[in-house]
Scaffold this active site. Structure first.
Site, PDB file in Angstrom:
ATOM      1  N   LYS A 115       2.850  11.249  -3.356  1.00  0.00           N
ATOM      2  CA  LYS A 115       1.833  10.606  -4.184  1.00  0.00           C
ATOM      3  C   LYS A 115       0.929  11.645  -4.859  1.00  0.00           C
ATOM      4  CE  LYS A 115      -1.608   6.920  -3.559  1.00  0.00           C
ATOM      5  NZ  LYS A 115      -2.021   5.934  -2.533  1.00  0.00           N
TER       6      LYS A 115
ATOM      7  N   ASP B 164     -13.035   5.156   1.847  1.00  0.00           N
ATOM      8  CA  ASP B 164     -11.588   5.221   2.124  1.00  0.00           C
ATOM      9  C   ASP B 164     -11.131   6.670   2.206  1.00  0.00           C
ATOM     10  OD1 ASP B 164      -8.818   5.248   2.120  1.00  0.00           O
ATOM     11  OD2 ASP B 164      -8.588   3.845   0.458  1.00  0.00           O
TER      12      ASP B 164
ATOM     13  N   ASP C 171       0.882  -1.163   0.000  1.00  0.00           N
ATOM     14  CA  ASP C 171       0.000   0.000   0.000  1.00  0.00           C
ATOM     15  C   ASP C 171       0.923   1.216   0.000  1.00  0.00           C
ATOM     16  OD1 ASP C 171      -1.694   2.097   0.551  1.00  0.00           O
ATOM     17  OD2 ASP C 171      -2.421   1.323   2.468  1.00  0.00           O
TER      18      ASP C 171
ATOM     19  N   GLU D 268      -7.193   0.621  -4.493  1.00  0.00           N
ATOM     20  CA  GLU D 268      -7.214   0.498  -3.034  1.00  0.00           C
ATOM     21  C   GLU D 268      -8.548  -0.023  -2.482  1.00  0.00           C
ATOM     22  OE1 GLU D 268      -5.759   4.363  -2.007  1.00  0.00           O
ATOM     23  OE2 GLU D 268      -3.809   3.881  -2.869  1.00  0.00           O
TER      24      GLU D 268
END
Ligand code: ADP
Ligand code: MG
Length: 628
Positions: free
Chosen positions: A87, A209, A25, A187
Site C-alpha cells: 500500500k 488511526d 479494509d 478509513e
C-alpha cells in the site's frame, strides 16, 4: 465528510434481501473483509478462523501466489519474492520505490517507463496494483465462500490522505480482482460509521488511526446520527512499521550486529522486533534474546525509544484541532483505530494529550472494516429505510495559476466533498484569444511551491481589451476525490475541460510535507504575494500607457511625454528592486501623471465612437495565450 440523511421519496427500490456487498479494509499490514448480515456486521474469517489477512504476497514460478500468513512466513526465507506493505508503494514511481526501499529488497524492472514501476519476482514483473489485486482476490474468494454467492459490490477503504493517484490505483486493483467498487471510503470515516451506529454519541469526536504504515486523524462533529468532518490531518509515512524499525535499530546496535544487514537477516530482525513490540502490549517487561545477545526491555524504556514517533502523532492532533478552530476541551470522544493503538504507551499518550481516556470498545483492528461493511450494505440498498450519504473532505487546496505565477485557491483544503466551486477570471492582455489553465494543488502562494496537476487551454476567446472577457472556471471534486476542471468563456459559451489524471511520481509523504511547509512559510509567502501583485499592477499600468502612447502619442505635449517616461523609468526601477511599498507609491504617482493623457484619450475616443469609428482600428489582434 458528513453523514447526511437523505430522504428519497419513491427513490431507489429496496434491493432483494440477499444483495451481497462487503466492506474491505485494504490495510498496509493487514486486510479484512466484513459483511452486514441479519442486522449485525461480521468480519468474515478464512477456513482456519483467521480474521486478519496479512497484506503480504509471495510470488512463485509457475504457481499461484501465496497471500497472507503463508506469504509472511515465506518472507523470512525468500524476501526477494515477497512483497509486504505494498500500500505504501501505490502511486509511487520506480525511482521513489527504490529510494524508500531501505535494504534494496525490491529488484525493479528498469526496462519499463519511469511511470509504471514493476517489481521483478519469480512469477514475472508485478506492479503495486497487481500485488494489491492479489490481496483483494483472496478476500473476495473468502467472502464468496462465507456468503455462498457472487459479490455484487464492495466498499474499499483508503487513508484520508491518499491522493488521486493512490485512490485511482486502489480502484484499479479492485477492478483487477473482479470487484465492483461501490465507492472508496476514507478509513477514519468508516470507523466513525462503525461507532455512530454502535453508540449514541453526540458532540466532537477525534478519530486517531495508527496502522502499520499510515497515520490519520479526523475531527468529526456528530449530532443526531449526522456526522460532519471539521478537519483531517495525518502522516502517510508513520505507523507500526516505524516502531518496529526503532526497536530493530536498537537491538542491532545493542547486539552489535554487522552492518549493513543482508535482506534475510534484516527480515528476521524486523520479525523479531515486531514480536517484541506485541509482547510489550501485554507484558510490562520482555526478556530479549537475539543471536547470542540477551537483555531486558520494559515499557518505559520502549516509550522513551519511541518518544519522537509519539510526539509526531500528537503534533498532528494539535494541527487538526487548530484547523478546526477547536480547543482540547471541545473534544468529547476519541476513537482509537489501528493495531498500534493496542499499545498501552499510545493509549496513555493519547489519554494524557486529550485529558480523557479514548474509546476502545470496538476492536481497533476491525473497526474500519466494520464501518465499510455497514456502508456497503447501505449503498447496495439493503438498508433502504436508513439511507445516508457519506461525504468526505478535500485534504489539500485545489486552485489555479494566475498572472505572476500566483495560486488562486478555488476549493480550500478541508472543504466537504463532493463539491463544485466556480470563479470568474479575465484576460490579461488586449486581444488575448487563448488562456492557459494550470491546475495546482497545495497551500503555498507561489505556483512553483505547489504540485502541478494538469494544464489545458481555452481557445477561441473573441478579441477584446484586457479585462473585458469573462471566463468562468469550475472545479468539481467527486465523492472519490477525483477532480474535473472546466473553463467557459461566457460571451461565446466556448468551453474546455480536463479530468485530472492521477500523476505518478508523487512521494507519499509529500502531502504532510506540503502542509508543514505552508505553516512555516506563511509570512514570507504573503510578503511575496504582495510584491508579485504590486509588480503585476505596475506592469499592467506601464503596458497600458506604452500602448496608448503608440496609438495616441500626438495628444501628448513634449514635456508631458518626458514626465511620463521618467515616471515609467522610476517605477521600473522600483519593480526591479522588489520593494512593494515603493512600487505602490510610484504606481499611484504614474497614474496621477498620466491622468490628463487618459482623459484626453477618453474624449477623443468617445468622439470617434459617436462618429461610428472603431476603437480597435489601430490595434492588431494577435493570438496570444496567458494565464488568467
Ligand atoms: P493497517 O491498517 O496498516 O493494515 P493495522 O491496523 O492492522 O494496520 O495495524 C498493524 C500494526 O499494528 C502493525 O504494525 C502491528 O505490529 C501493530 N499491532 C497489532 N497488534 C498489536 C499489539 N497488540 N501491540 C502492538 N502493536 C500491534
Ligand atoms: Mg488500518
Amino acid at each position: 465528510m458528513a453523514l447526511l440523511k437523505i430522504s428519497e421519496p419513491g427513490g431507489r427500490p429496496a434491493a432483494p434481501a440477499h444483495s451481497l456487498a462487503v466492506g474491505i479494509d485494504l490495510g498496509t499490514t493487514n486486510s479484512l473483509v466484513a459483511c452486514s448480515c441479519g442486522g449485525s456486521v461480521q468480519i468474515l474469517p478464512d477456513h482456519a478462523k483467521h480474521e486478519l489477512l496479512p497484506s503480504v504476497v509471495h510470488y512463485r514460478e509457475g504457481q499461484a501466489p501465496l497471500v497472507g500468513e503463508q506469504a509472511k512466513a515465506a518472507a523470512l526465507v525468500d524476501p526477494g519474492n515477497t512483497i509486504a506493505s505494498v500500500k505504501r508503494l501505490l502511486g509511487m514511481s520506480a525511482a521513489e520505490i527504490s529510494s524508500m526501499d531501505r535494504v534494496g529488497r525490491y529488484r525493479l524492472d528498469a526496462t519499463r517507463d519511469a511511470g509504471a514501476p514493476a517489481i521483478l519476482t519469480a512469477a514475472g514483473p508485478k506492479d503495486p496494483v497487481q500485488v494489491s489485486a492479489d490481496i483483494l482476490g483472496v478476500l473476495v474468494e473468502r467472502a464468496e465462500g462465507c456468503l455462498r454467492g457472487k459479490l455484487e459490490g464492495a466498499v474499499v477503504t483508503v487513508p484520508a490522505y491518499f491522493n488521486d493517484a493512490q485512490r485511482q490505483q486502489t480502484r484499479d486493483a479492485a477492478r483487477l480482482a473482479g470487484l465492483n467498487v461501490l465507492r472508496l471510503l476514507n478509513e477514519p470515516t468508516a470507523a466513525a460509521v462503525a461507532y455512530g451506529l454502535d453508540s449514541q454519541d453526540q458532540g466532537n469526536v477525534v478519530v486517531f488511526d495508527l496502522g502499520g504504515g499510515t497515520f490519520d486523524v479526523s475531527l468529526l462533529s456528530m449530532q443526531k446520527g449526522v456526522f460532519e468532518v471539521l478537519a483531517t490531518g495525518g502522516d502517510t509515512a508513520l505507523g507500526g512499521d516505524d516502531f518496529d524499525h526503532v526497536l530493530a535499530d536498537w537491538i542491532a546496535s545493542r547486539a552489535e550486529l554487522d552492518k549493513p544487514l543482508d535482506a534475510l537477516s534484516h527480515g528476521a530482525l524486523m520479525h523479531y522486533a515486531n514480536e517484541v513490540k506485541h509482547s510489550l502490549s501485554s507484558d510490562e517487561t520482555v526478556a530479549l534474546s537475539y543471536a547470542d545477545w540477551s537483555a531486558q526491555l520494559d515499557r518505559q524504556q520502549f516509550a522513551d525509544l519511541c518518544k519522537d514517533l509519539i510526539t509526531r502523532t500528537l503534533n498532528t492532533c494539535r494541527r487538526v484541532l487548530r484547523d478546526a478552530a477547536l480547543t482540547l476541551d471541545a473534544i468529547d470522544n476519541i476513537v482509537l483505530v489501528g493495531g498500534v493503538t493496542r499499545m498501552p504507551i499510545i493509549r496513555e499518550a493519547v489519554a494524557d494529550f486529550f485529558g480523557k481516556p479514548p474509546l476502545t470498545n470496538i476492536d481497533p483492528d476491525k473497526v474500519v472494516a466494520i464501518g465499510a461493511g455497514i456502508q456497503a450494505d447501505v449503498l447496495i440498498g439493503n438498508k433502504s429505510a436508513d439511507n445516508f450519504l457519506l461525504l468526505d473532505v478535500n485534504p489539500l487546496s485545489l486552485g489555479i495559476e494566475t498572472m505572476g505565477e500566483l495560486t488562486e485557491k478555488i476549493i480550500p483544503r478541508n472543504t466537504t466533498v463532493p463539491v463544485t466551486r466556480a470563479q470568474e477570471f479575465t484576460t490579461f492582455k488586449d486581444s488575448q484569444t487563448a488562456m492557459t489553465l494550470h491546475v495546482v494543488q497545495g497551500e503555498r502562494e507561489l505556483v512553483s511551491d505547489c504540485r502541478s496537476l494538469a494544464r489545458f487551454e481555452l481557445r477561441g476567446i473573441p478579441p477584446m481589451v484586457a479585462g473585458a472577457a469573462k471566463v468562468r472556471v469550475t472545479f468539481q471534486v467527486d465523492a472519490d476525490g477525483l477532480l474535473s476542471v472546466m473553463a467557459e468563456e461566457l460571451s461565446t459559451s466556448k468551453t474546455a475541460q480536463i479530468q485530472v489524471k492521477p500523476s505518478y511520481g508523487l512521494n507519499a509523504g509529500s502531502i504532510e510535507q506540503m502542509l508543514k511547509a505552508s505553516h512555516e512559510h506563511a509570512e514570507s509567502d504573503m510578503e511575496l504575494r504582495t510584491l508579485k501583485e504590486a509588480q503585476l499592477e505596475a506592469a499592467q499600468l506601464i503596458d497600458a500607457i506604452t500602448t496608448a502612447s503608440e496609438v495616441d502619442g500626438k495628444l501628448l505635449e513634449e514635456h508631458d511625454s518626458q514626465r511620463i517616461a521618467a515616471g515609467i523609468a522610476r517605477l521600473e526601477e522600483a519593480v526591479a528592486e522588489e520593494n512593494s511599498v515603493r512600487i505602490h507609491e510610484l504606481t499611484e504617482q504614474l497614474n496621477r501623471i498620466s491622468s490628463d493623457f487618459a482623459a484626453r484619450r477618453m474624449d477623443l475616443h468617445i468622439g470617434k465612437a459617436l462618429r461610428g469609428e472603431s476603437i480597435d482600428d489601430a490595434e492588431h489582434p494577435a493570438e496570444s495565450s496567458e494565464s488568467p
